[in-house]
Design an enzyme around this catalytic site. Sequence first.
Site, PDB file in Angstrom:
ATOM      1  N   CYS A  93       2.015  -0.345  -8.532  1.00 18.41           N
ATOM      2  CA  CYS A  93       3.165   0.082  -7.709  1.00 18.41           C
ATOM      3  C   CYS A  93       4.408   0.184  -8.569  1.00 18.41           C
ATOM      4  O   CYS A  93       5.223   1.082  -8.408  1.00 18.41           O
ATOM      5  CB  CYS A  93       3.455  -0.920  -6.605  1.00 18.41           C
TER       6      CYS A  93
ATOM      7  N   GLY B  78       2.097   2.289   5.313  1.00 20.54           N
ATOM      8  CA  GLY B  78       3.173   1.325   5.587  1.00 20.54           C
ATOM      9  C   GLY B  78       3.942   1.673   6.849  1.00 20.54           C
ATOM     10  O   GLY B  78       4.286   0.800   7.643  1.00 20.54           O
TER      11      GLY B  78
ATOM     12  N   GLU C 265       4.432   9.669  -6.247  1.00 17.91           N
ATOM     13  CA  GLU C 265       3.671   8.614  -6.897  1.00 17.91           C
ATOM     14  C   GLU C 265       2.246   9.104  -7.143  1.00 17.91           C
ATOM     15  O   GLU C 265       1.534   9.430  -6.190  1.00 17.91           O
ATOM     16  CB  GLU C 265       3.654   7.369  -6.007  1.00 17.91           C
TER      17      GLU C 265
ATOM     18  N   GLU D 267       5.623  -3.350   0.941  1.00 14.79           N
ATOM     19  CA  GLU D 267       5.743  -3.063  -0.499  1.00 14.79           C
ATOM     20  C   GLU D 267       4.971  -1.774  -0.744  1.00 14.79           C
ATOM     21  O   GLU D 267       3.742  -1.753  -0.701  1.00 14.79           O
ATOM     22  CB  GLU D 267       5.175  -4.252  -1.275  1.00 14.79           C
TER      23      GLU D 267
ATOM     24  N   GLY E  87       0.832  -1.199   0.000  1.00 24.65           N
ATOM     25  CA  GLY E  87       0.000   0.000   0.000  1.00 24.65           C
ATOM     26  C   GLY E  87       0.864   1.245   0.000  1.00 24.65           C
ATOM     27  O   GLY E  87       2.011   1.230  -0.473  1.00 24.65           O
ATOM     28  N   SER E  88       0.319   2.311   0.569  1.00 21.30           N
ATOM     29  CA  SER E  88       0.990   3.610   0.490  1.00 21.30           C
ATOM     30  C   SER E  88       2.091   3.744   1.547  1.00 21.30           C
ATOM     31  O   SER E  88       2.107   3.018   2.548  1.00 21.30           O
ATOM     32  CB  SER E  88      -0.044   4.723   0.689  1.00 21.30           C
TER      33      SER E  88
HETATM   34  P1  ADP Z   1      -4.737   3.864  -0.432  1.00 23.49           P
HETATM   35  O1  ADP Z   1      -4.595   5.202   0.223  1.00 23.49           O
HETATM   36  O2  ADP Z   1      -4.293   3.862  -1.833  1.00 23.49           O
HETATM   37  O3  ADP Z   1      -6.067   3.205  -0.251  1.00 23.49           O
HETATM   38  P2  ADP Z   1      -3.520   2.456   1.749  1.00 23.49           P
HETATM   39  O4  ADP Z   1      -2.082   2.165   1.940  1.00 23.49           O
HETATM   40  O5  ADP Z   1      -4.151   3.354   2.731  1.00 23.49           O
HETATM   41  O6  ADP Z   1      -3.650   2.940   0.266  1.00 23.49           O
HETATM   42  O7  ADP Z   1      -4.346   1.092   1.723  1.00 23.49           O
HETATM   43  C1  ADP Z   1      -3.807  -0.183   1.494  1.00 23.49           C
HETATM   44  C2  ADP Z   1      -4.448  -1.174   2.445  1.00 23.49           C
HETATM   45  O8  ADP Z   1      -4.132  -0.788   3.780  1.00 23.49           O
HETATM   46  C3  ADP Z   1      -5.974  -1.236   2.391  1.00 23.49           C
HETATM   47  O9  ADP Z   1      -6.384  -2.581   2.614  1.00 23.49           O
HETATM   48  C4  ADP Z   1      -6.384  -0.360   3.555  1.00 23.49           C
HETATM   49  O10 ADP Z   1      -7.661  -0.654   4.076  1.00 23.49           O
HETATM   50  C5  ADP Z   1      -5.313  -0.717   4.567  1.00 23.49           C
HETATM   51  N1  ADP Z   1      -5.101   0.277   5.630  1.00 23.49           N
HETATM   52  C6  ADP Z   1      -5.375   1.606   5.605  1.00 23.49           C
HETATM   53  N2  ADP Z   1      -5.025   2.194   6.767  1.00 23.49           N
HETATM   54  C7  ADP Z   1      -4.495   1.205   7.557  1.00 23.49           C
HETATM   55  C8  ADP Z   1      -3.916   1.160   8.867  1.00 23.49           C
HETATM   56  N3  ADP Z   1      -3.817   2.253   9.632  1.00 23.49           N
HETATM   57  N4  ADP Z   1      -3.457  -0.022   9.323  1.00 23.49           N
HETATM   58  C9  ADP Z   1      -3.521  -1.136   8.566  1.00 23.49           C
HETATM   59  N5  ADP Z   1      -4.062  -1.166   7.339  1.00 23.49           N
HETATM   60  C10 ADP Z   1      -4.548  -0.023   6.823  1.00 23.49           C
END
Ligand code: ADP
Length: 489
Positions: A293, A242, A393, A259, A237-238
């Site tokens: 990504c 992360g 990004e 990642e 994710g972001s």
């Molecule tokens: P985007 O902003 O592109 O949605 P994220 O990194 O926030 O990207 O999301 C990737 C994944 O992480 C999703 O499954 C999202 O629900 C989850 N996510 C978002 N916030 C949290 C957090 N604080 N802890 C764990 N997982 C999270």
Amino acid sequence: MNKISGRSIPDGLPNKMVIGGERVEAARGGRFATLDPATGVAFAEVPAGGPEDVDRAVAAAKKALKGPWFKTAPAERGRILTRTAALIRRDKEKLARIETLDCGKPLRESLGDIETAAGYFEYYAGIADKLQGDTIPLGPDFISFTLHEPVGVTAHIIPWNYPLVTTARGIAPALAAGNTAVVKPAEQTPLTAILLADLLAEAGLPAGVYNVVTGFGPDAGAPLTQHPDVAHVTFTGSVPTGKAVMKAAADHVASVTLELGGKSPVVVLADADLDAAVEGTLKAIYTNAGQVCSAGSRLVVERRLHNAMMERLVARAEKLVLGHGLDDAPLGPLVSDEQLKRVGDFVAEAKKRGVTVATGGKPASVAGLEGGYFFAPTIFDNVKPTDEVAQEEIFGPVLTVQVVDTPEEAVAIGNSTRYGLVAGIYTADIGKALRFARDIDAGQVFINQYFAGGVSTPFGGVKNSGFGREKGLAALTSYFRVKCVTAKI
Ligand code: ADP
């Protein structure tokens, strides 16, 4: 069969979470809808999981570690994964249509994703009974050997751009090594992770080994990463999320694989095969509408080929027809209104700064799909290395072009962001290509074919793109722990 804007939706859409082999609602009872990004229309609903559901799922996964799964021979684990691959292929049409409805990508891409997901299960099936340890020579009075043990309950936080592929990428090696898992799919795209539970069960996986908690990041993702019984978190994710995941995991000393995206360069040197470089650059940025990504979002081109590349790229980008993923349009929508706004904001700000728009540069309207989240394929030319659109990004169909005079300058520009996920290079000179591979900050380098490789080639980042490796044998190191046993005899 239900329809959405005249297009058929497969029957049997999942609508519950999966905990301990049961299909369940959220403890608090809430539900949320998932939308078709090409129309903005809700077409399915799943439970809004929260901390109670995470507790239940982790407890089920922990219990399953000592259940029939514990006694399942590694070779049988491999057979379960092999059967899963076959079942994914059996259901590929349905899975691909659901993936496209959930995340918007063209059907051919979803079909490719489903095949890749099957490929992960097949690949790791073969290693399940070959994860063997070492013997350590300590002389005649000792016997010393290592055991490869599962790490325990693994958590998998999944993004919305490659829902089933990313799930399979983490789950297949985790199961091959004997772990159990709790998956938290992205809130935008929860469906195929649930369907995978049915296929794994049909393939013979014991109940509780694979659990799915649907829900939002703060409600379901965060409690999962904070849970003391989770031994490893695989996150895609972001960067900000992360970092939050890593901090949460640190509190209970869980290991993490992160990642976290990139701003990957596609370098085209003056001696490159122009046709291949054009095809590769288009694929690098317009696959899944740039929501990848490892997208090649920066073209770094040697001056001699700049004009020729621009002419061809712009002509091709302008011919890309936007449409519904189910119609297998050349280019699909972005995943959500939020993502459309994010991409639009980056582009609008760049235009205000006077960055040259070679083509695109705005949301697109598609006849009959007015509610969809479409953005025109966009190319920014002659972008300064420090400009925001060359640094951040964007995660949309937006390519920035940077012009250089030497291969050394290409490396310097390539390394000039905080990311380091992948890098591509097109050149006829293998020496230049390999020097680039040596000097570039990236976890994966593609020479003369962007996205070269597959399930067996290790993947992951350096710098802010994260750490740990997925895919290939390298991924397995996250999913077993080494115990060393030494006896005085
Ligand atoms: P985007 O902003 O592109 O949605 P994220 O990194 O926030 O990207 O999301 C990737 C994944 O992480 C999703 O499954 C999202 O629900 C989850 N996510 C978002 N916030 C949290 C957090 N604080 N802890 C764990 N997982 C999270």
